[in-house]
Scaffold this motif. Structure first.
Motif, PDB file in Angstrom:
ATOM      1  N   TRP A   1      64.719 -74.664  55.457  1.00 33.89           N
ATOM      2  CA  TRP A   1      64.772 -75.896  54.655  1.00 33.89           C
ATOM      3  C   TRP A   1      63.400 -76.539  54.472  1.00 33.89           C
ATOM      4  CZ3 TRP A   1      69.675 -78.981  56.637  1.00 33.89           C
ATOM      5  CH2 TRP A   1      70.823 -78.266  56.276  1.00 33.89           C
ATOM      6  N   TYR A   2      62.643 -76.636  55.550  1.00 34.19           N
ATOM      7  CA  TYR A   2      61.364 -77.334  55.497  1.00 34.19           C
ATOM      8  C   TYR A   2      60.179 -76.390  55.222  1.00 34.19           C
ATOM      9  CZ  TYR A   2      63.648 -81.588  57.063  1.00 34.19           C
ATOM     10  OH  TYR A   2      64.463 -82.702  57.150  1.00 34.19           O
ATOM     11  N   PHE A   3      60.488 -75.146  54.825  1.00 33.75           N
ATOM     12  CA  PHE A   3      59.448 -74.190  54.457  1.00 33.75           C
ATOM     13  C   PHE A   3      59.515 -73.812  52.980  1.00 33.75           C
ATOM     14  CE2 PHE A   3      59.488 -73.605  59.034  1.00 33.75           C
ATOM     15  CZ  PHE A   3      58.151 -73.374  59.342  1.00 33.75           C
ATOM     16  N   ASP A   4      60.665 -74.004  52.376  1.00 35.88           N
ATOM     17  CA  ASP A   4      60.856 -73.555  50.994  1.00 35.88           C
ATOM     18  C   ASP A   4      59.933 -74.297  50.036  1.00 35.88           C
ATOM     19  OD1 ASP A   4      62.541 -72.195  48.826  1.00 35.88           O
ATOM     20  OD2 ASP A   4      62.646 -74.320  48.281  1.00 35.88           O
TER      21      ASP A   4
ATOM     22  N   SER B   1      70.173 -85.054  67.940  1.00 37.00           N
ATOM     23  CA  SER B   1      71.137 -84.485  66.998  1.00 37.00           C
ATOM     24  C   SER B   1      70.492 -84.206  65.642  1.00 37.00           C
ATOM     25  CB  SER B   1      72.325 -85.427  66.820  1.00 37.00           C
ATOM     26  OG  SER B   1      71.915 -86.673  66.287  1.00 37.00           O
ATOM     27  N   ALA B   2      69.468 -84.999  65.294  1.00 30.90           N
ATOM     28  CA  ALA B   2      68.788 -84.786  64.017  1.00 30.90           C
ATOM     29  C   ALA B   2      67.736 -83.686  64.116  1.00 30.90           C
ATOM     30  CB  ALA B   2      68.140 -86.093  63.544  1.00 30.90           C
ATOM     31  N   PHE B   3      66.844 -83.805  65.084  1.00 32.28           N
ATOM     32  CA  PHE B   3      65.681 -82.914  65.165  1.00 32.28           C
ATOM     33  C   PHE B   3      65.869 -81.758  66.142  1.00 32.28           C
ATOM     34  CE2 PHE B   3      64.014 -86.912  63.574  1.00 32.28           C
ATOM     35  CZ  PHE B   3      63.140 -86.504  62.572  1.00 32.28           C
ATOM     36  N   GLY B   4      66.937 -81.804  66.954  1.00 33.36           N
ATOM     37  CA  GLY B   4      67.157 -80.780  67.962  1.00 33.36           C
ATOM     38  C   GLY B   4      67.144 -79.363  67.432  1.00 33.36           C
ATOM     39  N   PRO B   5      67.858 -79.072  66.344  1.00 33.33           N
ATOM     40  CA  PRO B   5      67.848 -77.692  65.823  1.00 33.33           C
ATOM     41  C   PRO B   5      66.451 -77.202  65.453  1.00 33.33           C
ATOM     42  CG  PRO B   5      69.643 -78.945  64.858  1.00 33.33           C
ATOM     43  CD  PRO B   5      68.812 -79.922  65.628  1.00 33.33           C
ATOM     44  N   PHE B   6      65.598 -78.101  64.995  1.00 36.78           N
ATOM     45  CA  PHE B   6      64.253 -77.700  64.589  1.00 36.78           C
ATOM     46  C   PHE B   6      63.332 -77.553  65.798  1.00 36.78           C
ATOM     47  CE2 PHE B   6      66.331 -79.938  61.131  1.00 36.78           C
ATOM     48  CZ  PHE B   6      66.218 -79.004  60.108  1.00 36.78           C
ATOM     49  N   PHE B   7      63.599 -78.317  66.861  1.00 37.04           N
ATOM     50  CA  PHE B   7      62.915 -78.061  68.126  1.00 37.04           C
ATOM     51  C   PHE B   7      63.278 -76.676  68.639  1.00 37.04           C
ATOM     52  CE2 PHE B   7      61.922 -82.614  68.779  1.00 37.04           C
ATOM     53  CZ  PHE B   7      60.653 -82.472  69.328  1.00 37.04           C
ATOM     54  N   TYR B   8      64.551 -76.362  68.572  1.00 32.75           N
ATOM     55  CA  TYR B   8      65.038 -75.073  69.061  1.00 32.75           C
ATOM     56  C   TYR B   8      64.414 -73.916  68.286  1.00 32.75           C
ATOM     57  CZ  TYR B   8      68.286 -71.254  70.083  1.00 32.75           C
ATOM     58  OH  TYR B   8      68.830 -70.046  70.452  1.00 32.75           O
ATOM     59  N   LEU B   9      64.220 -74.116  66.958  1.00 32.12           N
ATOM     60  CA  LEU B   9      63.642 -73.071  66.118  1.00 32.12           C
ATOM     61  C   LEU B   9      62.119 -73.051  66.177  1.00 32.12           C
ATOM     62  CD1 LEU B   9      65.927 -73.557  62.982  1.00 32.12           C
ATOM     63  CD2 LEU B   9      65.985 -71.617  64.567  1.00 32.12           C
ATOM     64  N   GLY B  10      61.519 -74.001  66.894  1.00 25.19           N
ATOM     65  CA  GLY B  10      60.066 -74.079  66.978  1.00 25.19           C
ATOM     66  C   GLY B  10      59.410 -74.543  65.687  1.00 25.19           C
ATOM     67  N   GLN B  11      60.132 -75.355  64.898  1.00 24.39           N
ATOM     68  CA  GLN B  11      59.629 -75.760  63.588  1.00 24.39           C
ATOM     69  C   GLN B  11      59.300 -77.247  63.513  1.00 24.39           C
ATOM     70  OE1 GLN B  11      62.661 -74.656  60.781  1.00 24.39           O
ATOM     71  NE2 GLN B  11      62.352 -72.457  61.073  1.00 24.39           N
ATOM     72  N   ILE B  12      59.267 -77.937  64.629  1.00 26.39           N
ATOM     73  CA  ILE B  12      59.104 -79.383  64.586  1.00 26.39           C
ATOM     74  C   ILE B  12      57.766 -79.781  63.972  1.00 26.39           C
ATOM     75  CG2 ILE B  12      58.117 -79.626  66.901  1.00 26.39           C
ATOM     76  CD1 ILE B  12      60.721 -81.901  65.157  1.00 26.39           C
ATOM     77  N   GLU B  13      56.711 -78.990  64.181  1.00 26.56           N
ATOM     78  CA  GLU B  13      55.412 -79.317  63.582  1.00 26.56           C
ATOM     79  C   GLU B  13      55.480 -79.254  62.057  1.00 26.56           C
ATOM     80  OE1 GLU B  13      52.205 -77.069  65.129  1.00 26.56           O
ATOM     81  OE2 GLU B  13      52.531 -77.684  67.216  1.00 26.56           O
ATOM     82  N   GLN B  14      56.200 -78.268  61.539  1.00 26.08           N
ATOM     83  CA  GLN B  14      56.352 -78.155  60.087  1.00 26.08           C
ATOM     84  C   GLN B  14      57.148 -79.334  59.539  1.00 26.08           C
ATOM     85  OE1 GLN B  14      55.079 -76.440  57.798  1.00 26.08           O
ATOM     86  NE2 GLN B  14      56.433 -76.784  56.058  1.00 26.08           N
ATOM     87  N   VAL B  15      58.175 -79.742  60.248  1.00 26.26           N
ATOM     88  CA  VAL B  15      58.979 -80.894  59.825  1.00 26.26           C
ATOM     89  C   VAL B  15      58.110 -82.144  59.787  1.00 26.26           C
ATOM     90  CG1 VAL B  15      60.942 -82.369  60.395  1.00 26.26           C
ATOM     91  CG2 VAL B  15      61.122 -79.889  60.694  1.00 26.26           C
ATOM     92  N   ILE B  16      57.299 -82.345  60.825  1.00 25.57           N
ATOM     93  CA  ILE B  16      56.430 -83.520  60.885  1.00 25.57           C
ATOM     94  C   ILE B  16      55.418 -83.502  59.741  1.00 25.57           C
ATOM     95  CG2 ILE B  16      54.712 -84.743  62.258  1.00 25.57           C
ATOM     96  CD1 ILE B  16      57.567 -84.993  63.286  1.00 25.57           C
ATOM     97  N   ARG B  17      54.877 -82.329  59.421  1.00 27.49           N
ATOM     98  CA  ARG B  17      53.917 -82.242  58.307  1.00 27.49           C
ATOM     99  C   ARG B  17      54.572 -82.628  56.985  1.00 27.49           C
ATOM    100  NH1 ARG B  17      51.631 -77.711  61.125  1.00 27.49           N
ATOM    101  NH2 ARG B  17      53.127 -76.303  60.130  1.00 27.49           N
ATOM    102  N   ARG B  18      55.827 -82.216  56.816  1.00 27.12           N
ATOM    103  CA  ARG B  18      56.530 -82.570  55.588  1.00 27.12           C
ATOM    104  C   ARG B  18      56.826 -84.076  55.533  1.00 27.12           C
ATOM    105  NH1 ARG B  18      59.568 -78.697  52.707  1.00 27.12           N
ATOM    106  NH2 ARG B  18      58.173 -76.946  52.235  1.00 27.12           N
TER     107      ARG B  18
END
Length: 504
Positions: A62-65, A241-258
């Protein structure tokens, strides 16, 4: 002769406040439906693309597309909200949620679908207004309902230009309603939910933090520590509950950049009338004068306003403004409010403090859009009927806020719509506040000592020291500003470089 006919007053009072509120919402809905064929901004395609991204791709993408330039840059709860809406979009028209074929799709089905979702999502606004006003008298209730549910800025921004501000501000009002009731834990929890829908509401987080710390947590070592753990646990659970899945996927830095694309520049493509406008104008003025005096001053090639990352440009003379500078300035502007919230945390003041916080963010924040004026104008409507001074502040700010958003609707066919909405809103405010603060001749006869105080409040006093019969009034300075200031700003807007508005 049968049953007597009910008088108008008896029929009027036979309707419950909930029924009357639904009528207000129904009238607003009819207006919104009439606006279906009107202009749509690029924000319309932004949200359509988010429907496609969340429906067509797995969460991990979602946050890479980057299929569209309008990439997903709202927090996960809003992405989940789009995913929920995409279920119904796919049933109505599969092309709406197609990642490739849906690009710039603009059939009637997608227009009607997204317009309807904006209307239905306003139910959160309806509930928030109801909760905040259910214990008020009927006159104040209806005045506040008309100011919020019939807000011209919400009509313009959400139901012509297109966004979901009513939905998000409704969540804010629900949070404030629980705080005003003293239910601090639930109020704080809902505010955390709001931040996971749209992070730009975080400007009020310092006020929430100080207020909840002082009003809910403070009070003894054991009690305070236990409540701190409870509140911290609830807020942590919401963010997990909001950011947990992205922490699990190791994508939290990408989410923060977006979520925090600071490269978009100090001002938005449609800039807000705030402090940084004067800063930019001062820089341009100094550069012009210094060049005339023979100094070699290089002018920036790009605009100061931007919608996409990488479009910002440096100043010619004044120091470059970094995001942390705006952050510090917002905190400094907030400090008097934070001090008051700590010294005397009153639940009945929380709506006023939150409105002040969003005003500070609007004036000194980074990359602020004109639409952000909704964040403080709507909460101010809750306190506007309390005193004539509050009413005057709201009257002035709401007109300026609405007029400032006029450039969002730049096509000729929408001009009568936005002017008519503002005029009707101004008449409604004037008549509503006049009825709320009207002082009749029979109530004006009072001792001179009291009449002087009333005269100061309402603006006039007769020769006998009695308050003159008068309704809502504004001063000459406000009238001059509304007439002259807004005309000047309109001329500046006409000369602004046309740019594509961006969702934030």
């Amino acid at each position: 002769m049968g049953k007597e006919k009910l008088s108008f007053k008896e029929v009027h009072h036979s309707h419950s406040p909930k029924t009357t509120l639904w009528w207000f919402f129904l009238v607003a809905t009819c207006i919104k439906v009439l606006l279906f064929p009107s202009y749509r901004s690029t924000d319309f395609e932004v949200h359509r693309n988010w429907l496609a991204v969340t429906h067509s791709l797995p969460l991990s993408q979602w946050y890479f597309d980057e299929t569209s330039p309008w990439t997903l840059d709202y927090p996960p709860f809003f992405a989940y909200f789009e995913r929920f809406l995409s279920i119904f979009a796919q049933l109505i028209d599969p092309q709406i949620v197609h990642l490739q074929e849906g690009l710039n799709y603009s059939s009637n089905t997608v227009v009607y679908f997204q317009r309807v979702t904006a209307i239905l999502s306003d139910l959160s606004l309806l509930y928030g207004v109801y909760r905040l006003t259910r214990n008020l008298d009927s006159k104040k209730q209806k005045l506040i309902w008309s100011l919020i549910i019939w807000s011209p800025v919400l009509f313009i921004v959400d139901h012509v230009h297109f966004q979901y501000n009513g939905f998000l501000i409704g969540i804010l009002l629900i949070s404030l309603s629980y705080l005003e009731e003293g239910r601090d834990l639930l109020g704080g929890c809902i505010f955390a939910v709001l931040l996971c829908f749209k992070h730009l509401f975080a400007v009020a987080a310092p006020v929430y933090f100080i207020y909840l710390l002082r009003h809910y947590v403070w009070g003894g070592m054991i009690r305070g520590f236990s409540r701190l753990l409870i509140m911290g646990g609830v807020v942590t659970a919401v963010f997990a509950s909001a950011f947990g899945p992205f922490f699990y996927l190791g994508q939290i830095e990408q989410v923060i950049r977006r979520l925090f694309p600071f490269g978009r520049g100090l001002c938005h493509a449609y800039w807000a009338p705030n402090f940084w406008v004067f800063y930019i104008m001062s820089d341009k003025g100094l550069a012009f004068i210094l060049r005339k005096l023979g100094f070699n001053i290089q002018m920036p090639a790009a605009s100061f306003t931007a919608g996409l990352v990488g479009d910002s440009s440096p100043f010619s003379v004044l120091p470059q403004i970094k995001p942390y500078v705006t952050f510090v300035m917002v905190l400094l502007a907030l400090s008097p409010c934070l001090f008051k919230a700590w010294k005397n945390p009153q639940p009945q003041m929380i709506s006023r403090w939150i409105a002040y916080a969003y005003t500070c963010g609007f004036l000194f924040g980074w990359h602020v859009h004109e639409k952000a004026s909704l964040h403080f104008v709507i909460p101010l409507a809750i306190v506007a009927p309390q005193t004539p001074e509050d009413a005057r502040h709201y009257f002035l700010l709401s007109i300026v806020s609405c007029y400032s958003n006029f450039p969002l609707l730049f096509e000729a066919q929408e001009y009568p719509i936005k002017v008519l909405l503002l005029l009707l809103h101004s008449i409604l405010m004037w008549s509503g506040f006049s009825a709320q603060f009207y002082v009749g001749a029979e109530t004006a006869r009072a001792p001179i000592t009291n009449s002087k105080k009333k005269a100061d409040e309402f603006g006039s006093e007769d020769s006998l020291g009695e308050t003159v019969k008068k309704g809502f009034v504004i001063g000459w300075s406000e009238r001059i500003y509304l007439i002259v200031g807004q005309r000047s700003r309109n001329k500046l807007k006409l000369h602004q470089e046309p740019q594509m508005p961006y969702v934030q």
